[in-house]
Design a protein around this motif. Structure first.
Motif, PDB file in Angstrom:
ATOM      1  N   LYS A 184      -9.309  -7.760   7.558  1.00 27.09           N
ATOM      2  CA  LYS A 184      -9.496  -6.440   6.975  1.00 27.09           C
ATOM      3  C   LYS A 184      -8.334  -5.605   7.457  1.00 27.09           C
ATOM      4  O   LYS A 184      -8.082  -5.492   8.644  1.00 27.09           O
ATOM      5  CB  LYS A 184     -10.814  -5.816   7.458  1.00 27.09           C
ATOM      6  N   ASP A 185      -7.556  -5.059   6.528  1.00 30.75           N
ATOM      7  CA  ASP A 185      -6.550  -4.089   6.948  1.00 30.75           C
ATOM      8  C   ASP A 185      -6.721  -2.808   6.146  1.00 30.75           C
ATOM      9  O   ASP A 185      -7.037  -2.817   4.969  1.00 30.75           O
ATOM     10  CB  ASP A 185      -5.108  -4.616   6.896  1.00 30.75           C
ATOM     11  N   ALA A 186      -6.552  -1.699   6.858  1.00 29.74           N
ATOM     12  CA  ALA A 186      -6.684  -0.369   6.271  1.00 29.74           C
ATOM     13  C   ALA A 186      -5.428   0.430   6.567  1.00 29.74           C
ATOM     14  O   ALA A 186      -4.741   0.177   7.562  1.00 29.74           O
ATOM     15  CB  ALA A 186      -7.920   0.345   6.836  1.00 29.74           C
ATOM     16  N   TYR A 187      -5.144   1.400   5.705  1.00 25.88           N
ATOM     17  CA  TYR A 187      -3.924   2.197   5.825  1.00 25.88           C
ATOM     18  C   TYR A 187      -4.243   3.645   5.490  1.00 25.88           C
ATOM     19  O   TYR A 187      -4.741   3.948   4.398  1.00 25.88           O
ATOM     20  CB  TYR A 187      -2.851   1.654   4.866  1.00 25.88           C
ATOM     21  N   SER A 188      -3.951   4.529   6.433  1.00 27.26           N
ATOM     22  CA  SER A 188      -4.221   5.953   6.216  1.00 27.26           C
ATOM     23  C   SER A 188      -2.935   6.690   5.862  1.00 27.26           C
ATOM     24  O   SER A 188      -1.849   6.339   6.334  1.00 27.26           O
ATOM     25  CB  SER A 188      -4.863   6.572   7.462  1.00 27.26           C
ATOM     26  N   PHE A 189      -3.084   7.718   5.029  1.00 27.36           N
ATOM     27  CA  PHE A 189      -1.963   8.557   4.602  1.00 27.36           C
ATOM     28  C   PHE A 189      -2.354  10.011   4.838  1.00 27.36           C
ATOM     29  O   PHE A 189      -3.411  10.463   4.384  1.00 27.36           O
ATOM     30  CB  PHE A 189      -1.650   8.325   3.121  1.00 27.36           C
ATOM     31  N   ASP A 190      -1.478  10.744   5.551  1.00 31.66           N
ATOM     32  CA  ASP A 190      -1.781  12.120   5.933  1.00 31.66           C
ATOM     33  C   ASP A 190      -0.564  13.005   5.747  1.00 31.66           C
ATOM     34  O   ASP A 190       0.572  12.538   5.589  1.00 31.66           O
ATOM     35  CB  ASP A 190      -2.241  12.167   7.387  1.00 31.66           C
ATOM     36  N   SER A 246       6.957   5.125   5.153  1.00 31.99           N
ATOM     37  CA  SER A 246       7.120   6.145   4.109  1.00 31.99           C
ATOM     38  C   SER A 246       8.575   6.579   4.005  1.00 31.99           C
ATOM     39  O   SER A 246       9.067   6.854   2.902  1.00 31.99           O
ATOM     40  CB  SER A 246       6.212   7.343   4.384  1.00 31.99           C
ATOM     41  N   GLU A 247       9.290   6.628   5.126  1.00 31.80           N
ATOM     42  CA  GLU A 247      10.709   6.992   5.074  1.00 31.80           C
ATOM     43  C   GLU A 247      11.530   5.889   4.434  1.00 31.80           C
ATOM     44  O   GLU A 247      12.383   6.139   3.582  1.00 31.80           O
ATOM     45  CB  GLU A 247      11.219   7.287   6.483  1.00 31.80           C
ATOM     46  N   ALA A 248      11.264   4.637   4.844  1.00 33.74           N
ATOM     47  CA  ALA A 248      12.036   3.512   4.288  1.00 33.74           C
ATOM     48  C   ALA A 248      11.799   3.354   2.793  1.00 33.74           C
ATOM     49  O   ALA A 248      12.700   2.947   2.054  1.00 33.74           O
ATOM     50  CB  ALA A 248      11.659   2.222   5.017  1.00 33.74           C
ATOM     51  N   MET A 249      10.594   3.700   2.327  1.00 36.13           N
ATOM     52  CA  MET A 249      10.235   3.468   0.929  1.00 36.13           C
ATOM     53  C   MET A 249      10.077   4.762   0.136  1.00 36.13           C
ATOM     54  O   MET A 249       9.591   4.750  -0.993  1.00 36.13           O
ATOM     55  CB  MET A 249       8.944   2.640   0.873  1.00 36.13           C
ATOM     56  N   ASN A 250      10.494   5.893   0.749  1.00 35.03           N
ATOM     57  CA  ASN A 250      10.512   7.176   0.058  1.00 35.03           C
ATOM     58  C   ASN A 250       9.138   7.548  -0.502  1.00 35.03           C
ATOM     59  O   ASN A 250       8.983   7.896  -1.675  1.00 35.03           O
ATOM     60  CB  ASN A 250      11.555   7.158  -1.077  1.00 35.03           C
ATOM     61  N   ALA A 251       8.141   7.480   0.375  1.00 36.90           N
ATOM     62  CA  ALA A 251       6.782   7.848  -0.018  1.00 36.90           C
ATOM     63  C   ALA A 251       6.546   9.310   0.362  1.00 36.90           C
ATOM     64  O   ALA A 251       6.243   9.628   1.509  1.00 36.90           O
ATOM     65  CB  ALA A 251       5.763   6.940   0.661  1.00 36.90           C
ATOM     66  N   VAL A 273       0.829  -1.206   0.000  1.00 35.41           N
ATOM     67  CA  VAL A 273       0.000   0.000   0.000  1.00 35.41           C
ATOM     68  C   VAL A 273       0.866   1.260   0.000  1.00 35.41           C
ATOM     69  O   VAL A 273       0.494   2.283  -0.594  1.00 35.41           O
ATOM     70  CB  VAL A 273      -0.986  -0.014   1.190  1.00 35.41           C
ATOM     71  N   THR A 274       2.036   1.199   0.619  1.00 38.00           N
ATOM     72  CA  THR A 274       2.951   2.350   0.571  1.00 38.00           C
ATOM     73  C   THR A 274       3.465   2.555  -0.847  1.00 38.00           C
ATOM     74  O   THR A 274       3.630   3.697  -1.310  1.00 38.00           O
ATOM     75  CB  THR A 274       4.118   2.150   1.550  1.00 38.00           C
ATOM     76  N   ASP A 275       3.708   1.464  -1.552  1.00 39.71           N
ATOM     77  CA  ASP A 275       4.123   1.566  -2.948  1.00 39.71           C
ATOM     78  C   ASP A 275       3.022   2.200  -3.793  1.00 39.71           C
ATOM     79  O   ASP A 275       3.282   3.037  -4.665  1.00 39.71           O
ATOM     80  CB  ASP A 275       4.461   0.169  -3.481  1.00 39.71           C
ATOM     81  N   ILE A 276       1.774   1.830  -3.546  1.00 38.62           N
ATOM     82  CA  ILE A 276       0.649   2.449  -4.254  1.00 38.62           C
ATOM     83  C   ILE A 276       0.591   3.946  -3.941  1.00 38.62           C
ATOM     84  O   ILE A 276       0.437   4.779  -4.843  1.00 38.62           O
ATOM     85  CB  ILE A 276      -0.673   1.764  -3.842  1.00 38.62           C
ATOM     86  N   ALA A 277       0.731   4.287  -2.664  1.00 43.53           N
ATOM     87  CA  ALA A 277       0.615   5.685  -2.255  1.00 43.53           C
ATOM     88  C   ALA A 277       1.710   6.545  -2.870  1.00 43.53           C
ATOM     89  O   ALA A 277       1.443   7.673  -3.312  1.00 43.53           O
ATOM     90  CB  ALA A 277       0.662   5.782  -0.736  1.00 43.53           C
ATOM     91  N   ARG A 278       2.927   6.033  -2.914  1.00 47.96           N
ATOM     92  CA  ARG A 278       4.012   6.870  -3.437  1.00 47.96           C
ATOM     93  C   ARG A 278       3.879   7.085  -4.944  1.00 47.96           C
ATOM     94  O   ARG A 278       4.441   8.035  -5.493  1.00 47.96           O
ATOM     95  CB  ARG A 278       5.368   6.266  -3.089  1.00 47.96           C
ATOM     96  N   GLN A 279       3.139   6.195  -5.615  1.00 46.10           N
ATOM     97  CA  GLN A 279       2.908   6.384  -7.044  1.00 46.10           C
ATOM     98  C   GLN A 279       1.689   7.273  -7.317  1.00 46.10           C
ATOM     99  O   GLN A 279       1.681   8.044  -8.281  1.00 46.10           O
ATOM    100  CB  GLN A 279       2.686   5.026  -7.722  1.00 46.10           C
ATOM    101  N   GLU A 280       0.665   7.164  -6.462  1.00 43.66           N
ATOM    102  CA  GLU A 280      -0.615   7.818  -6.758  1.00 43.66           C
ATOM    103  C   GLU A 280      -0.836   9.136  -6.021  1.00 43.66           C
ATOM    104  O   GLU A 280      -1.540  10.014  -6.520  1.00 43.66           O
ATOM    105  CB  GLU A 280      -1.768   6.865  -6.425  1.00 43.66           C
TER     106      GLU A 280
END
Length: 581
Positions: free
Chosen positions: A158-164, A431-436, A114-121
């Motif tokens: 069910k897993d959810a992930y928030s980005f702020d 996000s730091e480890a994966m540069n998001a 999901v972090t990979d998705i977020a850093r692209q989108e």
């Protein structure tokens, strides 16, 4: 649904390997069938419960603003290597290779994907906040899968992930999810507690577990009956039980304690309260060089009162132990203490040792501890006079029932619980480890702040049964029962009047959207009733020739000891009232 068209597959006895109530009853009720160690087929009856659990979760997640997607079960190892978890996760992570010798994992969780998705989108602050969730199969290679679906290897979550944008916004998302979880568990109809918890392998800062209350639960939950304080025992703060250290009243003496190597035995021999003794636990930390060799080992002595237990999670947060520790070897103990375990203490050490005293121990006076000599203990020991002050004073013990509550509003109580949900504030760990990054209003890149939120979908079934069962079988809360109502006609295959009345009631309930099942199998009443009590359908309507002659049917809730006669014309209204419709 009609029983003749469905699969009703009940057993009189549970398999021999079934240990807990939920495992036994789910097997007997035909809800699951074992395929392999920790791997189960979810049969039609059990799947109906799962779908109802999922529907409630979906409704509340969408209501809270989350967006559903679906991430794969099989994930490339590169993402997990990027986060560092491919190496760090441990043997529970199932690692596989494809035909091209490329590494993959079978996902236990999806932070990396999901972090990979977020850093692209999610490129701009204008796209935040976002919360993505999915309901997906997981796999953890448990060493000892047990308790049926409670600790299986394959399960649904069910897993959810928030980005702020920042921490303040992330904590707002966290609060939104916390509130959504409360609504979800309220709708399930389960007794639960939300408790402050350790973040564990997921990492991060804030964390709450949602625990279903059950005597068979693996987790100990600490709470204050007179306030809102609640925490997992791993995190619950243990206040010092002695306000201040008293002045020495005894001289230190080396006292024979032949064959008495435990605090309890020593206290009994000396005629003292166990609370006057101090327990010694020896840990070690290793400094590892680049080549993997141990450059330096430090031995630690952790002291807790004799009637208390060490909390290893808390110990792992002590400065110097945060990078990991192990229990010291026999050779390390003998070289530093000159004695085998059982008579260890902080006085007369052979080599330097880092001493960490629990808060209560640090305030003790005239206490008893090991003399570092077999068959001897010191009595009348006092800090500052007989031994130096400890290197560190920390909260390193488990709380016990009756301890003062950390919020100052009463004393603590302990009950058992089953963890079925967990919310984490992650910060920038992934996000730091994966540069998001996202671009802020000034066009500068900023790390996204994350949270993650899980619910064990299939585990809910086991937890609900552990909390709700009796000698006859399962007692499902109405919201997640496989069927809300079962119609049990006596002589369905022999009486035209019974058949017509049962069919009409079934059709009426169906038209109202009430999830009813008509048992048209023609079973004997005893066998028919036993099946549905075992399966746990909340409401049962019995239709018989004798009752119909009087214009009556029998209505019985699963928790009720006896059936009530109800006018046939009124039964639908009574059912709607009971089901809250």
């Amino acid at each position: 649904m009609k029983a003749s068209q469905f699969l009703v597959s009940t057993l009189k006895e549970a398999p021999a390997d079934a240990e807990v109530a939920s495992h036994k009853l789910m097997m007997r009720a035909g809800m699951i069938k074992r395929l392999g160690a920790g791997i189960y087929n979810y049969m039609p009856m059990g799947l109906r419960v799962i779908r109802k659990v999922e529907a409630i979760i979906r409704e509340e997640m969408v209501r809270a603003g989350a967006i559903e997607l679906l991430m794969p079960v099989v994930q490339p190892a590169e993402l997990w290597q990027e986060s560092g978890r491919f190496q760090a996760y441990g043997p529970e992570l199932l690692r596989v290779k494809d035909r091209h010798d490329r590494d993959f994992i079978i996902q236990p969780t999806s932070e990396e994907v999901v972090t990979d998705i977020a850093r692209q989108e999610l490129r701009s602050y204008k796209q935040l906040p976002k919360n993505f969730f999915h309901i997906q199969t997981k796999f953890r290679d448990e060493r000892r899968p047990r308790f049926g679906i409670m600790r299986g290897r394959e399960f649904t979550m069910k897993d959810a992930y928030s980005f702020d944008r920042d921490k303040a916004a992330a904590l707002k998302s966290y609060d939104t999810m916390y509130a959504a979880y409360c609504r979800i568990f309220d709708r399930f109809g389960l007794q639960y507690r939300a408790v402050a918890a350790d973040t564990g392998a997921i990492g991060g800062d804030a964390s709450h577990e949602f625990q279903v209350i059950a005597d068979t639960g693996e987790d100990a939950l600490v709470y204050c009956p007179s306030s809102d304080y609640a925490a997992n025992i791993e995190l619950a703060e243990a206040l010092p039980l002695i306000a201040r250290r008293g002045a020495p009243a005894q001289a230190m003496a080396k006292t024979p304690t032949p064959g008495k190597s435990t605090c309890a035995d020593v206290a009994t021999l000396l005629g003292l309260p166990l609370a006057r003794t101090v327990k010694s636990l020896v840990l070690a930390t290793d400094e590892i060089g680049e080549s993997g060799d141990v450059l330096k080992t430090t031995v630690w002595l952790l002291l807790v009162r004799g009637d208390h237990d060490l909390n290893e999670i808390k110990a792992g947060k002590v400065e110097g132990l945060k990078s990991g520790f192990r229990f010291a070897t026999g050779a390390e103990i003998e070289s530093h203490f000159g004695c085998k375990p059982g008579y260890l203490g902080p006085i007369g050490l052979k080599l330097p040792v880092k001493i960490v005293a629990d808060r209560t121990v640090a305030n003790m006076s005239d206490f008893v501890c090991g003399a570092n000599e077999i068959d001897f203990h010191f009595t009348g020991v006092n800090w500052g006079r007989d031994l130096p002050e400890p290197d560190l004073i920390e909260d390193i013990r488990n709380v016990v029932e009756g301890d003062p509550s950390p919020d100052g509003k009463g004393v603590l109580a302990i009950q058992r619980g089953i963890e079925v949900g967990h919310v984490f504030y992650l910060g920038t760990k992934y996000s730091e480890a994966m540069n998001a990054n996202y671009l802020d209003e000034t066009g500068k890149p900023r790390l996204m702040e994350m949270g993650c939120y899980g619910i064990g979908v299939t585990r809910i079934l086991g937890a609900a049964i552990e909390q709700n069962n009796d000698a006859r079988g399962i007692i499902w809360p109405a919201a997640i029962a496989p069927f809300a109502v079962v119609i049990c006609p006596i002589g369905y295959d022999r009486s035209a009047e019974v058949k017509a009345s049962a069919d009409a009631l079934y059709a009426e309930l169906q038209s109202l959207g009430i999830d009813a099942l008509l048992d048209d199998r023609g079973e004997r009443p005893g066998a028919m009733f036993a099946d549905w009590e075992l399966i746990g359908v909340p409401q049962r309507v019995v239709i018989s020739d004798r009752g119909l002659k009087e214009g009556q049917v029998e209505l019985q809730g699963r928790r009720e000891a006896e059936a009530a006669s109800v006018a046939r014309a009124d039964v639908v209204a009574r059912l709607r009232d009971r089901l809250g419709l």
